[in-house]
Design an enzyme around this catalytic site. Sequence first.
Site, PDB file in Angstrom:
ATOM      1  CD1 TRP A   1      71.051  51.417  11.759  1.00  0.00           C
ATOM      2  CD2 TRP A   1      72.620  52.930  12.296  1.00  0.00           C
ATOM      3  NE1 TRP A   1      72.107  51.251  10.909  1.00  0.00           N
ATOM      4  CE2 TRP A   1      73.087  52.154  11.206  1.00  0.00           C
ATOM      5  CE3 TRP A   1      73.447  53.925  12.803  1.00  0.00           C
ATOM      6  CZ2 TRP A   1      74.329  52.357  10.613  1.00  0.00           C
ATOM      7  CZ3 TRP A   1      74.687  54.133  12.222  1.00  0.00           C
ATOM      8  CH2 TRP A   1      75.117  53.356  11.144  1.00  0.00           C
TER       9      TRP A   1
ATOM     10  CG  ASP B   1      67.149  56.735  11.575  1.00  0.00           C
ATOM     11  OD1 ASP B   1      67.068  56.893  10.340  1.00  0.00           O
ATOM     12  OD2 ASP B   1      68.165  56.284  12.139  1.00  0.00           O
TER      13      ASP B   1
ATOM     14  CE  LYS C   1      72.463  52.968   5.175  1.00  0.00           C
ATOM     15  NZ  LYS C   1      72.116  53.530   6.464  1.00  0.00           N
TER      16      LYS C   1
HETATM   17  C1  LIG Z   1      72.784  53.963   7.781  1.00  0.00           C
HETATM   18  C2  LIG Z   1      71.883  54.368   8.861  1.00  0.00           C
HETATM   19  C3  LIG Z   1      72.207  55.429   9.743  1.00  0.00           C
HETATM   20  C4  LIG Z   1      73.505  56.188   9.669  1.00  0.00           C
HETATM   21  O1  LIG Z   1      73.534  57.006   8.587  1.00  0.00           O
HETATM   22  P1  LIG Z   1      74.771  58.008   8.317  1.00  0.00           P
HETATM   23  O2  LIG Z   1      74.263  58.811   7.177  1.00  0.00           O
HETATM   24  O3  LIG Z   1      75.946  57.142   7.984  1.00  0.00           O
HETATM   25  O4  LIG Z   1      75.002  58.799   9.539  1.00  0.00           O
HETATM   26  C5  LIG Z   1      71.288  55.779  10.714  1.00  0.00           C
HETATM   27  N1  LIG Z   1      70.121  55.107  10.830  1.00  0.00           N
HETATM   28  C6  LIG Z   1      69.788  54.088  10.023  1.00  0.00           C
HETATM   29  C7  LIG Z   1      68.467  53.406  10.203  1.00  0.00           C
HETATM   30  C8  LIG Z   1      70.655  53.682   9.022  1.00  0.00           C
HETATM   31  O5  LIG Z   1      70.329  52.668   8.206  1.00  0.00           O
END
Ligand SMILES: *Cc1c(COP(=O)(O)O)cnc(C)c1O
Length: 352
Positions: free
Chosen positions: A101, A168, A192
């Site tokens: 990511w 993030d 998540k």
């Molecule tokens: C799942 C995830 C993403 C991507 O998320 P999307 O909403 O599918 O774009 C980005 N960063 C992390 C840490 C993730 O777990």
Amino acid sequence: MKIHNFSAGPSILPQEVITKAAEAVLNLNNSGLSLIEISHRSKDFIAIMEEAQNLVKELLNLPDGYSVLFLQGGASMQFLAVALNLLKDDGKAAYLDTGSWSSKASKEAELFGKVEVIASSKDKNHNYIPKGYKIPADASYVHLTSNNTIFGTQIKEFPKTDIPVVCDMSSDIFSRELDFSKFDIVYAGAQKNMGPAGTVMVIVKDNVLGKSGRTIPSMLDYQIHASKDSMFNTPPVFAIYTAMLTLQWIKDLGGVAVVEKQNEAKAALLYNEIDSNPNFIGVVNKEDRSLMNATFVLADESKKETFDALAKEAGLSGINGHRSVGGYRASIYNAMPIKSVQALVDVMKKLN
Ligand SMILES: *Cc1c(COP(=O)(O)O)cnc(C)c1O
């Protein structure tokens, strides 16, 4: 049979949240209308948006001067929005590479300027969090990924710096207490630990915006979204409503501190089994282990069929590891009850 949902994302939500969301789709607040067929400018929906934003501020203890946005495009859209909003035209951005990511995030920033990768865990397939690196004082911002959903590592101590910090937090938002005044932009895809797919929550410190000297397309401009109270265009109403219900659920439990204690207990239960059971090997450095995503492999691959059959029989769902790691990954987000972690541990004990 009870299914124990260990899916990495979209992932488990509290059952009462799913029930209430379903009810609102049929009939919102006894209005005789569905949540998904009313105007986002209606009194009912404006109240929902405000409640969601206020709960974020309350649960995270956000100081004044931050805006809470619920946008679309997922966390992946924020990879580029962050760079567009913060990266100075001739400037550079600093990225900590802790897995897929974060490298996807830095790849987007490279479209708009220079990227300096300040440290990377790539040499060991991202099974640890780099430490002791320097953050360049002349970068427009530093970007971190607090929890690496795929590899199962988590930053426990955040670096100190005077430049803006972007994080993030898609897979560990609301899972532990943090000092959010130390972050300038935090983003998290809802699916998540917060709600269904369809919205990404973004927290922005207002005074870091408007300094990049770039022309930013409206839909990617945090200042525009903030000035319109996250209603610049039609927001994803269902995802926001459901996220709001999850935030209420966290508040009713007693807040993030209570949830964090539960998360620690669940993770300890699982990691203790991984460490004491000779059939399993933990994938990542102990001190960097994620409280949200536990990755482990079998000591003897030939036991895979037996273990998978036992897991299926016990109703364990979603424990297969990501293809870049292999083995198993148990995602034990906020909504996962400790009973389900115990069900997994029981299956691990059964394997001989
Ligand atoms: C799942 C995830 C993403 C991507 O998320 P999307 O909403 O599918 O774009 C980005 N960063 C992390 C840490 C993730 O777990």
